[in-house]
Structures are given as structure tokens and as C-alpha cells.
Design a protein around this motif. Sequence first.
Motif, mmCIF file in Angstrom:
data_model
loop_
_atom_site.group_PDB
_atom_site.id
_atom_site.type_symbol
_atom_site.label_atom_id
_atom_site.label_comp_id
_atom_site.label_asym_id
_atom_site.label_seq_id
_atom_site.Cartn_x
_atom_site.Cartn_y
_atom_site.Cartn_z
ATOM 1 N N LEU A 177 0.826 -1.207 0.000
ATOM 2 C CA LEU A 177 0.000 0.000 0.000
ATOM 3 C C LEU A 177 0.861 1.259 0.000
ATOM 4 O O LEU A 177 0.531 2.250 -0.645
ATOM 5 C CB LEU A 177 -0.945 -0.001 1.201
ATOM 6 N N ASP A 178 1.987 1.207 0.697
ATOM 7 C CA ASP A 178 2.867 2.380 0.772
ATOM 8 C C ASP A 178 3.536 2.701 -0.559
ATOM 9 O O ASP A 178 3.995 3.830 -0.763
ATOM 10 C CB ASP A 178 3.945 2.172 1.840
ATOM 11 N N ARG A 183 -3.847 4.452 -4.288
ATOM 12 C CA ARG A 183 -4.129 4.196 -2.869
ATOM 13 C C ARG A 183 -5.601 4.501 -2.572
ATOM 14 O O ARG A 183 -6.279 3.738 -1.879
ATOM 15 C CB ARG A 183 -3.207 5.054 -1.991
#
Length: 199
Positions: free
Chosen positions: A9-10, A17
Motif C-alpha cells: 500500500l505504501d 491508494r
Amino acid sequence: MPNIWPLTLDELTPEMRERMEASYERSGYYPNAQLTLARRPEVAKAVQNLQQSIGGSSTVPMQTMFMVAELTSKIAGCRHCQSHAAKNLSRHGVDAEKIRAIWEYQTSDLFDERERAALDLALAAAQRPSMAGPEQFDRLREVGYVEAELVDLMAMISLFGFLTCWNDSVATETEAAPVEFATEVLGGMGWEPGKHATP
């Protein structure tokens, strides 16, 4: 183990996102296929937009659309897509008995004539080469489908043609929720995550 690693996700762009968070809101998990496709955000967005457009305005009941997806996934042999389509069927109100009976749709009393006609199309069109012809489309019209709905059904079959090829080739890891659901509902019929299992 997947053949293409998903992003974390980062690592996602802000737009991806946001899209992943929306997927999480709908399903309760982050879809690993989308996390892998997100390595090419334009491709990931195109697939997401296609998914949303197929389901967003169709007058074909979503139960029928995901029955078509489930049968298409079974024919392709993609256990990842089978688990996702089955879970979506449940989310749209189809009970476990009917989900298990999809392969017997032609003889099962659980299916009506409109559902059978749609599944006949999926059975023919999901094969390679496609076996779909005038008889399937004529039958759909006989039971009341209009031309735009024929497009919707073929779009769903074709979408799952892409998804089954992608996920089975990439060996996308199936998320816990679809695995749990498919194990409970389809496990007695031989379903297992196979190469899509968490390592």
C-alpha cells in the motif's frame, strides 16, 4: 508464490491508494490482483473502470452477472477467480446451495430460464476457441434479454477471460476472505487455493 510481486500500500500512487481504499470498503480486503496491476497504474485503472462500468449500469441482475463470472472461472480453471465470483454471489444474495449447483444449472430447479440462457452463453463463450453462436444469442432474446444486456453478459464473460488468464498465470495470492468462503462453500466439490495459496 506469485510470479509478479504485488506492490505494498505504501508503494502505491496517491490515486491508486485511494482506489484501493475504495475496494477495501466494498469487499473488506485489498485485492492482490489490483496491487500487482498497480505496477502499471494506467492498466490497473482501465481494469477497475471496466469492472465498474459493467456492473454499474447493467439491468441484468448482479446475481446473474456473477453466476456468469463463476462459470467462466470454472471453465478456465482459475481457482482465484472462482473464489472471488462465489464470494460476490453470496454478497449479492445467492445462497450456498445455488452457488454449488452452478455446474448443474441446466438441470437444477434452482435456476430460471433467464439464468440458464445466460449460463449457456457463458459455457459456450468461455471455451477456447469460443463456441458461442447464434443459438445462444437467439435463446437469450427469446427469454427477454435486450441487445444492451447481451453486451453486458459478453462484457462480463470477456472481463473474466482477462481476469482468469491474469490471475492464473501470475499465480495471484488469494486473499483470506475469498479463501475462507470458497473453502466452506466449494471445498466439498474439490475447490482449494492451489497455487494461489498464501506461502
